[in-house]
Scaffold this active site. Structure first.
Site, PDB file in Angstrom:
ATOM      1  CE  LYS A  11      30.053  34.551  51.905  1.00 36.76           C
ATOM      2  NZ  LYS A  11      31.382  35.165  52.090  1.00 36.76           N
ATOM      3  CE  LYS A  55      35.121  40.121  48.917  1.00 34.65           C
ATOM      4  NZ  LYS A  55      34.572  39.343  50.032  1.00 34.65           N
ATOM      5  CE  LYS A  68      27.975  45.023  54.964  1.00 36.73           C
ATOM      6  NZ  LYS A  68      29.338  45.469  54.591  1.00 36.73           N
ATOM      7  CB  SER A 109      29.120  43.288  57.953  1.00 37.00           C
ATOM      8  OG  SER A 109      30.512  43.484  57.948  1.00 37.00           O
ATOM      9  CB  THR A 136      34.878  35.386  59.492  1.00 39.74           C
ATOM     10  OG1 THR A 136      34.371  36.621  58.978  1.00 39.74           O
ATOM     11  CG2 THR A 136      34.910  34.363  58.384  1.00 39.74           C
ATOM     12  CG  ASN A 141      39.846  38.469  60.949  1.00 43.97           C
ATOM     13  OD1 ASN A 141      39.037  37.648  61.372  1.00 43.97           O
ATOM     14  ND2 ASN A 141      39.620  39.764  61.042  1.00 43.97           N
TER      15      ASN A 141
HETATM   16  P1  NAD Z   1      43.775  37.571  56.497  1.00 38.42           P
HETATM   17  O1  NAD Z   1      44.504  38.447  55.550  1.00 38.42           O
HETATM   18  O2  NAD Z   1      43.583  38.012  57.901  1.00 38.42           O
HETATM   19  O3  NAD Z   1      44.483  36.126  56.573  1.00 38.42           O
HETATM   20  C1  NAD Z   1      44.826  35.381  55.462  1.00 38.42           C
HETATM   21  C2  NAD Z   1      45.798  34.303  55.931  1.00 38.42           C
HETATM   22  O4  NAD Z   1      46.086  33.427  54.838  1.00 38.42           O
HETATM   23  C3  NAD Z   1      47.153  34.844  56.397  1.00 38.42           C
HETATM   24  O5  NAD Z   1      47.585  34.100  57.520  1.00 38.42           O
HETATM   25  C4  NAD Z   1      48.076  34.557  55.201  1.00 38.42           C
HETATM   26  O6  NAD Z   1      49.432  34.408  55.562  1.00 38.42           O
HETATM   27  C5  NAD Z   1      47.479  33.269  54.729  1.00 38.42           C
HETATM   28  N1  NAD Z   1      47.828  32.959  53.334  1.00 38.42           N
HETATM   29  C6  NAD Z   1      47.928  33.782  52.269  1.00 38.42           C
HETATM   30  N2  NAD Z   1      48.297  33.094  51.185  1.00 38.42           N
HETATM   31  C7  NAD Z   1      48.407  31.808  51.575  1.00 38.42           C
HETATM   32  C8  NAD Z   1      48.751  30.606  50.909  1.00 38.42           C
HETATM   33  N3  NAD Z   1      49.037  30.602  49.613  1.00 38.42           N
HETATM   34  N4  NAD Z   1      48.766  29.471  51.634  1.00 38.42           N
HETATM   35  C9  NAD Z   1      48.457  29.471  52.938  1.00 38.42           C
HETATM   36  N5  NAD Z   1      48.134  30.569  53.626  1.00 38.42           N
HETATM   37  C10 NAD Z   1      48.115  31.718  52.943  1.00 38.42           C
HETATM   38  O7  NAD Z   1      42.392  37.256  55.776  1.00 38.42           O
HETATM   39  P2  NAD Z   1      41.024  36.781  56.422  1.00 38.42           P
HETATM   40  O8  NAD Z   1      40.190  37.975  56.654  1.00 38.42           O
HETATM   41  O9  NAD Z   1      41.294  35.811  57.524  1.00 38.42           O
HETATM   42  O10 NAD Z   1      40.391  36.025  55.165  1.00 38.42           O
HETATM   43  C11 NAD Z   1      40.781  34.702  54.814  1.00 38.42           C
HETATM   44  C12 NAD Z   1      39.757  34.114  53.875  1.00 38.42           C
HETATM   45  O11 NAD Z   1      38.472  34.169  54.503  1.00 38.42           O
HETATM   46  C13 NAD Z   1      39.582  34.839  52.540  1.00 38.42           C
HETATM   47  O12 NAD Z   1      39.259  33.920  51.534  1.00 38.42           O
HETATM   48  C14 NAD Z   1      38.412  35.753  52.793  1.00 38.42           C
HETATM   49  O13 NAD Z   1      37.748  36.115  51.595  1.00 38.42           O
HETATM   50  C15 NAD Z   1      37.575  34.854  53.665  1.00 38.42           C
HETATM   51  N6  NAD Z   1      36.599  35.579  54.468  1.00 38.42           N
HETATM   52  C16 NAD Z   1      36.998  36.478  55.396  1.00 38.42           C
HETATM   53  C17 NAD Z   1      36.028  37.167  56.108  1.00 38.42           C
HETATM   54  C18 NAD Z   1      36.382  38.162  57.168  1.00 38.42           C
HETATM   55  O14 NAD Z   1      35.461  38.730  57.761  1.00 38.42           O
HETATM   56  N7  NAD Z   1      37.623  38.358  57.501  1.00 38.42           N
HETATM   57  C19 NAD Z   1      34.669  36.933  55.871  1.00 38.42           C
HETATM   58  C20 NAD Z   1      34.317  35.983  54.924  1.00 38.42           C
HETATM   59  C21 NAD Z   1      35.290  35.313  54.224  1.00 38.42           C
END
Ligand code: NAD
Length: 419
Positions: free
Chosen positions: A91, A103, A67, A345, A187, A218
Site C-alpha cells: 500500500k 503491523k 508503518k 498518517s 480512510t 470508522n
Molecule cells: P472499526 O473497528 O471502526 O469498525 C469495524 C466495523 O466492522 C464495526 O462496525 C464492526 O461492528 C464491524 N464488524 C466487525 N465484525 C464484523 C462482521 N463479522 N461482519 C460485519 N461487520 C463486522 O474499524 P475500522 O477502522 O473502520 O476498520 C475496518 C477495516 O478497514 C479493517 O479491515 C481495517 O484494517 C481497515 N482499514 C482501516 C483503516 C483506518 O484508518 N481505520 C485504514 C486502512 C484499512
C-alpha cells in the site's frame, strides 16, 4: 483454505506475469523482515492478572521505516499480523509514501474491558514493544478496535519510557496530542476519492447507483455517508450485530443513532439482513469494510455486485479472484482503496517532525490529490496491461520496490563474473 499469508502472496504471483523483479527483492518479499511476539500482562479490575499474546511485525523496510496499525481483536495471530504488514508494504508503495510495511496487535476482545483495563493494556503493549518501534524505524497507528485515545495512551507511555516527548512515534493520535486534522475520516475519504475517480473514468453517475457497506465503523460509516451526500443510494449497511436494508436508501443519521444507543445498526428502522446476505445483495457497489475473507471460494459465485471496493484489508480471499473475474465483478483493491488512512498518517508524521500543523483544508486537498493520482496510475496500468485493478496495483508496488532495491545494488550489480 490457504493461510491468509499464502493467499496474499498469490497476488504477487499474478503480478509477476507482467513485471520482472530481481531475486533479491523477490526473496525479501517472501517473508517478514522482523517479527516480535510478546505476552502482554493485564491486571483486570477484579484483581486477576492475565497474559495476552501480542505481536509487532516489520514486513519490509526497503522504502522507509515500517508503518502500520495495531489491532485489538480475539482472532489476532502471527499469520494475520504478518499478512497485514505485507499489505502495508504494498500500500505504501502504491501511494508513493516513504514507508515500508508493519503491523501489530493483541489477541483480546476489547469489548469485554473497562476503560481503565483498556488503558492499562495499551500501555503494557508499549512497555513490551518500545525497543522495537520508533519514529525512524517502525511507526504504529490505529486499526480495528483501536482509536485516537488508544494511540494517545501509547504515545504517552513511550514518553514515560524514553523521558522525552516523541510525537512522531505513532500516528492517529488525538489532535490535541499532535494528531493531524482529517486523520479519523481519512480512510473513508480516500476510498470515496478512489471511487469518484473511477466513476468518472467509467462515465457513470452516482444518481441511481446503489451501494451496500459491510462494517459500519470508522472507515465504512464515513464512506457510506460521503456516498449518500454525493447522490448514491446507500441501500444496506451492517456491523457485527447484523445489517439493515431499504431499497429506497437508508437514513444514515438514524442508523448512526441506533448503533450508538442500541449497539448495532440492525436496531434501526428497515428490513434486517445478515452479514452473509449483504455480501450477496444485488447492488452496483459493495464495500466490505469490516474484516478479512468475507468473500471466498464458497460465496464468490453468489456475489451480484458489479464493483467491490475493498475498504477492509483482505476482504476478498485470493481463491475467489477467478470467479469474480469470470463473473465480470470489478475489484478495487485494498492496497489502493483504503490507503487514505496511511496517507494522512504520513501527513501527521511530517507535521510532527516539523512541529508545524496544517489546516484541515490543506490535509483534505493533499489527500485527494494523492488518492486521485494513485487511482489514475492504477487504472491506466490496468488498461495498458489488460488486467484487473488489483494486479495493476501490485505491478506498480513491485516496480517501486524493485527500483529502490536496484538503487542499493542487486545481485546483477554485485556479480563478479562479469556475466
Ligand atoms: P472499526 O473497528 O471502526 O469498525 C469495524 C466495523 O466492522 C464495526 O462496525 C464492526 O461492528 C464491524 N464488524 C466487525 N465484525 C464484523 C462482521 N463479522 N461482519 C460485519 N461487520 C463486522 O474499524 P475500522 O477502522 O473502520 O476498520 C475496518 C477495516 O478497514 C479493517 O479491515 C481495517 O484494517 C481497515 N482499514 C482501516 C483503516 C483506518 O484508518 N481505520 C485504514 C486502512 C484499512
Amino acid at each position: 483454505m490457504p493461510s491468509l499469508f499464502d493467499g496474499a502472496s498469490a497476488r504477487i504471483e499474478a503480478a509477476l506475469a507482467h513485471i520482472e523483479i530481481s531475486d533479491d527483492i523477490a526473496q525479501q518479499l517472501a517473508q517478514p523482515d522482523t517479527a516480535l511476539k510478546v505476552s502482554v500482562p493485564l491486571r483486570h479490575d477484579d484483581g486477576a492478572m492475565k497474559l495476552y499474546p501480542g505481536y509487532r511485525v516489520r514486513y519490509d523496510t526497503t522504502l522507509g521505516p515500517a508503518k502500520g496499525g495495531i489491532r485489538f481483536h480475539p482472532d489476532v495471530n502471527a499469520d494475520e499480523v504478518s499478512t497485514l504488514a505485507f499489505w502495508m508494504t504494498m500500500k505504501c508503495a502504491v501511494l508513493g509514501l516513504p514507508f515500508g510495511g508493519g503491523k501489530g496487535g493483541i489477541a483480546i476482545d476489547p469489548k469485554q474491558l473497562s476503560p481503565a483495563e483498556l488503558e492499562r493494556l495499551s500501555r503494557a503493549y508499549i512497555d513490551k514493544v518500545a525497543d522495537f518501534i520508533g519514529p525512524d524505524s517502525d511507526i504504529p497507528a490505529p486499526d480495528v478496535n483501536t482509536n485516537p485515545r488508544v494511540m494517545g495512551w501509547m504515545m504517552d507511555q513511550y514518553r514515560i519510557i524514553n523521558r522525552a516527548e516523541v510525537r512522531d512515534v505513532i500516528t492517529g493520535k488525538p489532535v490535541e496530542m499532535g494528531g493531524s486534522a482529517g486523520r479519523t475520516t481519512a480512510t473513508g475519504d480516500g476510498a470515496f476519492h478512489t471511487l469518484t475517480t473511477l466513476m468518472k473514468r467509467w462515465e457513470r453517475e452516482p444518481d441511481g447507483t446503489t451501494v451496500a457497506v459491510q462494517g459500519f465503523g470508522n472507515a465504512g460509516a464515513r464512506f457510506a455517508r460521503l456516498c449518500a451526500e454525493a447522490g448514491y443510494t446507500v441501500v444496506a449497511v451492517s456491523d457485527s450485530g447484523g445489517g439493515i436494508y431499504n431499497a429506497d436508501g437508508l437514513d444514515l443519521d438514524a442508523i448512526a443513532k441506533a448503533k450508538e444507543t442500541d449497539g448495532s445498526v440492525s436496531a434501526a428502522d428497515g428490513q434486517t439482513l445478515s452479514n452473509d446476505e449483504i455480501v450477496e445483495l444485488e447492488v452496483d457497489i459493495l464495500a466490505p469494510a469490516a474484516l478479512e475473507n468475507v468473500i471466498t471460494a464458497d460465496n464468490a459465485d453468489r456475489v451480484r455486485a458489479g464493483v467491490i471496493v475493498e475498504i477492509a484489508n483482505g476482504p476478498v480471499a485470493s481463491e475467489a479472484d477467478r470467479t469474480l473475474e469470470d463473473n465480470g465483478v470489478q475489484v478495487v483493491p485494498d492496497i489502493l482503496a483504503n490507503a487514505g488512512g496511511v496517507t494522512v498518517s504520513y501527513f501527521e508524521w511530517v507535521q510532527n517532525r516539523q512541529a508545524w500543523y496544517w489546516a484541515a483544508d490543506t490535509v483534505a486537498e493533499r489527500l485527494q490529490s494523492r488518492m486521485v493520482e494513485a487511482t489514475e496510475a492504477v487504472a491506466e496500468r490496468a488498461e495498458t496491461l489488460e488486467v484487473g485493478y488489483r494486479t495493476a496495483a501490485y505491478v506498480i508496488a513491485l516496480e517501486k520496490l524493485e527500483a529502490a532495491a536496484k538503487a542499493r545494488g542487486t545481485s546483477a550489480f554485485f556479480r563478479t563474473d562479469n556475466g
